[in-house]
Design a protein around this motif. Structure first.
Motif, PDB file in Angstrom:
ATOM      1  N   LEU A  79       0.834  -1.208   0.000  1.00 14.77           N
ATOM      2  CA  LEU A  79       0.000   0.000   0.000  1.00 14.77           C
ATOM      3  C   LEU A  79       0.869   1.259   0.000  1.00 14.77           C
ATOM      4  O   LEU A  79       0.579   2.222  -0.734  1.00 14.77           O
ATOM      5  CB  LEU A  79      -0.907  -0.004   1.231  1.00 14.77           C
ATOM      6  CG  LEU A  79      -1.823   1.210   1.407  1.00 14.77           C
ATOM      7  CD1 LEU A  79      -2.794   1.332   0.233  1.00 14.77           C
ATOM      8  CD2 LEU A  79      -2.585   1.121   2.728  1.00 14.77           C
ATOM      9  N   LEU A  80       1.936   1.247   0.791  1.00 13.40           N
ATOM     10  CA  LEU A  80       2.851   2.395   0.838  1.00 13.40           C
ATOM     11  C   LEU A  80       3.553   2.606  -0.505  1.00 13.40           C
ATOM     12  O   LEU A  80       3.630   3.731  -1.016  1.00 13.40           O
ATOM     13  CB  LEU A  80       3.876   2.185   1.948  1.00 13.40           C
ATOM     14  CG  LEU A  80       4.974   3.240   2.103  1.00 13.40           C
ATOM     15  CD1 LEU A  80       4.377   4.597   2.417  1.00 13.40           C
ATOM     16  CD2 LEU A  80       5.960   2.822   3.190  1.00 13.40           C
ATOM     17  N   ALA A  81       4.045   1.510  -1.092  1.00 15.21           N
ATOM     18  CA  ALA A  81       4.733   1.624  -2.386  1.00 15.21           C
ATOM     19  C   ALA A  81       3.771   2.090  -3.475  1.00 15.21           C
ATOM     20  O   ALA A  81       4.130   2.909  -4.332  1.00 15.21           O
ATOM     21  CB  ALA A  81       5.348   0.277  -2.767  1.00 15.21           C
ATOM     22  N   GLY A  82       2.538   1.570  -3.439  1.00 17.72           N
ATOM     23  CA  GLY A  82       1.547   2.005  -4.413  1.00 17.72           C
ATOM     24  C   GLY A  82       1.219   3.480  -4.269  1.00 17.72           C
ATOM     25  O   GLY A  82       1.019   4.183  -5.269  1.00 17.72           O
ATOM     26  N   GLY A  83       1.169   3.970  -3.031  1.00 17.62           N
ATOM     27  CA  GLY A  83       0.921   5.397  -2.806  1.00 17.62           C
ATOM     28  C   GLY A  83       2.032   6.273  -3.348  1.00 17.62           C
ATOM     29  O   GLY A  83       1.774   7.316  -3.954  1.00 17.62           O
ATOM     30  N   VAL A  84       3.274   5.841  -3.155  1.00 16.89           N
ATOM     31  CA  VAL A  84       4.418   6.604  -3.679  1.00 16.89           C
ATOM     32  C   VAL A  84       4.384   6.634  -5.206  1.00 16.89           C
ATOM     33  O   VAL A  84       4.592   7.683  -5.834  1.00 16.89           O
ATOM     34  CB  VAL A  84       5.742   5.999  -3.166  1.00 16.89           C
ATOM     35  CG1 VAL A  84       6.934   6.680  -3.848  1.00 16.89           C
ATOM     36  CG2 VAL A  84       5.852   6.150  -1.657  1.00 16.89           C
ATOM     37  N   ALA A  85       4.122   5.461  -5.819  1.00 21.07           N
ATOM     38  CA  ALA A  85       4.045   5.393  -7.284  1.00 21.07           C
ATOM     39  C   ALA A  85       2.907   6.267  -7.807  1.00 21.07           C
ATOM     40  O   ALA A  85       3.055   6.976  -8.809  1.00 21.07           O
ATOM     41  CB  ALA A  85       3.857   3.942  -7.729  1.00 21.07           C
ATOM     42  N   GLN A  86       1.753   6.224  -7.119  1.00 15.38           N
ATOM     43  CA  GLN A  86       0.614   7.040  -7.540  1.00 15.38           C
ATOM     44  C   GLN A  86       0.910   8.521  -7.390  1.00 15.38           C
ATOM     45  O   GLN A  86       0.461   9.347  -8.203  1.00 15.38           O
ATOM     46  CB  GLN A  86      -0.610   6.671  -6.709  1.00 15.38           C
ATOM     47  CG  GLN A  86      -1.872   7.418  -7.089  1.00 15.38           C
ATOM     48  CD  GLN A  86      -2.322   7.076  -8.494  1.00 15.38           C
ATOM     49  OE1 GLN A  86      -2.580   5.916  -8.810  1.00 15.38           O
ATOM     50  NE2 GLN A  86      -2.425   8.064  -9.354  1.00 15.38           N
ATOM     51  N   CYS A  87       1.667   8.882  -6.360  1.00 13.45           N
ATOM     52  CA  CYS A  87       2.044  10.287  -6.150  1.00 13.45           C
ATOM     53  C   CYS A  87       2.894  10.800  -7.314  1.00 13.45           C
ATOM     54  O   CYS A  87       2.656  11.890  -7.838  1.00 13.45           O
ATOM     55  CB  CYS A  87       2.797  10.414  -4.831  1.00 13.45           C
ATOM     56  SG  CYS A  87       3.103  12.117  -4.307  1.00 13.45           S
ATOM     57  N   ILE A  88       3.858   9.987  -7.735  1.00 17.66           N
ATOM     58  CA  ILE A  88       4.705  10.357  -8.875  1.00 17.66           C
ATOM     59  C   ILE A  88       3.870  10.422 -10.156  1.00 17.66           C
ATOM     60  O   ILE A  88       3.999  11.343 -10.969  1.00 17.66           O
ATOM     61  CB  ILE A  88       5.867   9.362  -9.024  1.00 17.66           C
ATOM     62  CG1 ILE A  88       6.753   9.391  -7.777  1.00 17.66           C
ATOM     63  CG2 ILE A  88       6.687   9.664 -10.280  1.00 17.66           C
ATOM     64  CD1 ILE A  88       7.829   8.324  -7.768  1.00 17.66           C
ATOM     65  N   HIS A  89       2.995   9.444 -10.324  1.00 17.49           N
ATOM     66  CA  HIS A  89       2.128   9.378 -11.503  1.00 17.49           C
ATOM     67  C   HIS A  89       1.233  10.610 -11.592  1.00 17.49           C
ATOM     68  O   HIS A  89       1.064  11.212 -12.663  1.00 17.49           O
ATOM     69  CB  HIS A  89       1.287   8.100 -11.415  1.00 17.49           C
ATOM     70  CG  HIS A  89       0.570   7.765 -12.665  1.00 17.49           C
ATOM     71  ND1 HIS A  89      -0.715   7.272 -12.684  1.00 17.49           N
ATOM     72  CD2 HIS A  89       0.937   7.858 -13.976  1.00 17.49           C
ATOM     73  CE1 HIS A  89      -1.093   7.063 -13.931  1.00 17.49           C
ATOM     74  NE2 HIS A  89      -0.114   7.414 -14.734  1.00 17.49           N
ATOM     75  N   SER A  90       0.660  11.004 -10.462  1.00 21.98           N
ATOM     76  CA  SER A  90      -0.216  12.181 -10.437  1.00 21.98           C
ATOM     77  C   SER A  90       0.573  13.458 -10.699  1.00 21.98           C
ATOM     78  O   SER A  90       0.079  14.378 -11.369  1.00 21.98           O
ATOM     79  CB  SER A  90      -0.923  12.273  -9.082  1.00 21.98           C
ATOM     80  OG  SER A  90      -1.660  11.098  -8.813  1.00 21.98           O
ATOM     81  N   ALA A  91       1.804  13.520 -10.176  1.00 27.99           N
ATOM     82  CA  ALA A  91       2.639  14.700 -10.396  1.00 27.99           C
ATOM     83  C   ALA A  91       2.952  14.868 -11.881  1.00 27.99           C
ATOM     84  O   ALA A  91       3.013  15.997 -12.391  1.00 27.99           O
ATOM     85  CB  ALA A  91       3.926  14.593  -9.588  1.00 27.99           C
ATOM     86  N   ILE A  92       3.148  13.754 -12.585  1.00 28.47           N
ATOM     87  CA  ILE A  92       3.390  13.819 -14.033  1.00 28.47           C
ATOM     88  C   ILE A  92       2.190  14.425 -14.749  1.00 28.47           C
ATOM     89  O   ILE A  92       2.333  15.288 -15.632  1.00 28.47           O
ATOM     90  CB  ILE A  92       3.694  12.410 -14.585  1.00 28.47           C
ATOM     91  CG1 ILE A  92       5.047  11.918 -14.064  1.00 28.47           C
ATOM     92  CG2 ILE A  92       3.671  12.396 -16.109  1.00 28.47           C
ATOM     93  CD1 ILE A  92       5.364  10.487 -14.442  1.00 28.47           C
TER      94      ILE A  92
END
Length: 206
Positions: A79-92
């Motif tokens: 869940l933590l790793a998915g949140g970090v990946a989603q954060c980067i994805h959203s920033a893009i």
């Protein structure tokens, strides 16, 4: 190869809309989508990190088995790793939308498609009515979000040349306005210099 490219462009064109369902522009819709995903990512990071710390502290104090702690770490670590990946994805997505960069939006779309495929695979593995319904609803929203972002990317690609022309025209207008102001300042300083010189001559005469 050229025929495949034309078919791909034609397919994307069919998924194109001009405004979001709420009546806002595609750019605003993309910013809303990016912000919603960013909020979810921040929540996922906070929940995942908090539960990881909590259950490890409690588990060690209560003497839980190593297997149980491993399962907890894998679950909430994911869940933590998915949140970090989603954060980067959203920033893009947010950065590409604000700056009008179609390449960033295309990158977001590719990773988003991968996520939707994984979600569809998870739907097959779901063992419960609530899980199936929530996954289907999430997929429907995901398809619409993709259409909004893809439509704005196509709009940027179609208007890229016009945007450059408008940008050059704006720059030329700004430069002309600057030169006009500089000319007025020079004329003002010259007039003030003449006035001071005349006053000085008058003072010397009397």
């Amino acid at each position: 190869m050229g025929e495949d490219s034309r078919n791909s462009s034609s397919c994307c064109g069919r998924l194109r809309i001009t405004r979001c369902c709420c009546g806002c522009t595609l750019k605003t819709g993309c910013l809303i989508i990016g912000s919603l995903h960013m909020i979810w990512a921040i929540v996922a990071i906070g929940v995942g990190l908090g539960l990881l710390v909590y259950f490890n502290i409690v588990g060690q104090s209560l003497g839980w088995h190593r297997e149980a702690l491993t399962t907890i770490n894998i679950s909430f670590g994911g869940l933590l790793a998915g949140g970090v990946a989603q954060c980067i994805h959203s920033a893009i997505l947010i950065h590409g939308t604000r700056k009008g960069k179609a390449g960033f939006l295309f990158c977001w779309e590719m990773f988003y498609i991968i996520g939707m495929v994984l979600t569809a695979i998870g739907l097959v593995l779901q063992a419960g009515l609530w899980g199936i319904v929530s996954t289907v609803v999430g997929l429907l929203f995901g398809v619409y979000f993709y259409i909004v972002v893809n439509s704005y990317r196509l709009e940027l690609m179609a208007g890229g040349e016009n945007s450059n022309i408008e940008g050059k025209a704006t720059s030329s207008h700004a430069m002309a306005h600057y030169n006009q102001n500089m000319h007025r300042q020079n004329m003002y300083h010259q007039n003030m210099s003449h006035i001071q010189q005349n006053l000085h001559n008058i003072q010397q005469k009397y």
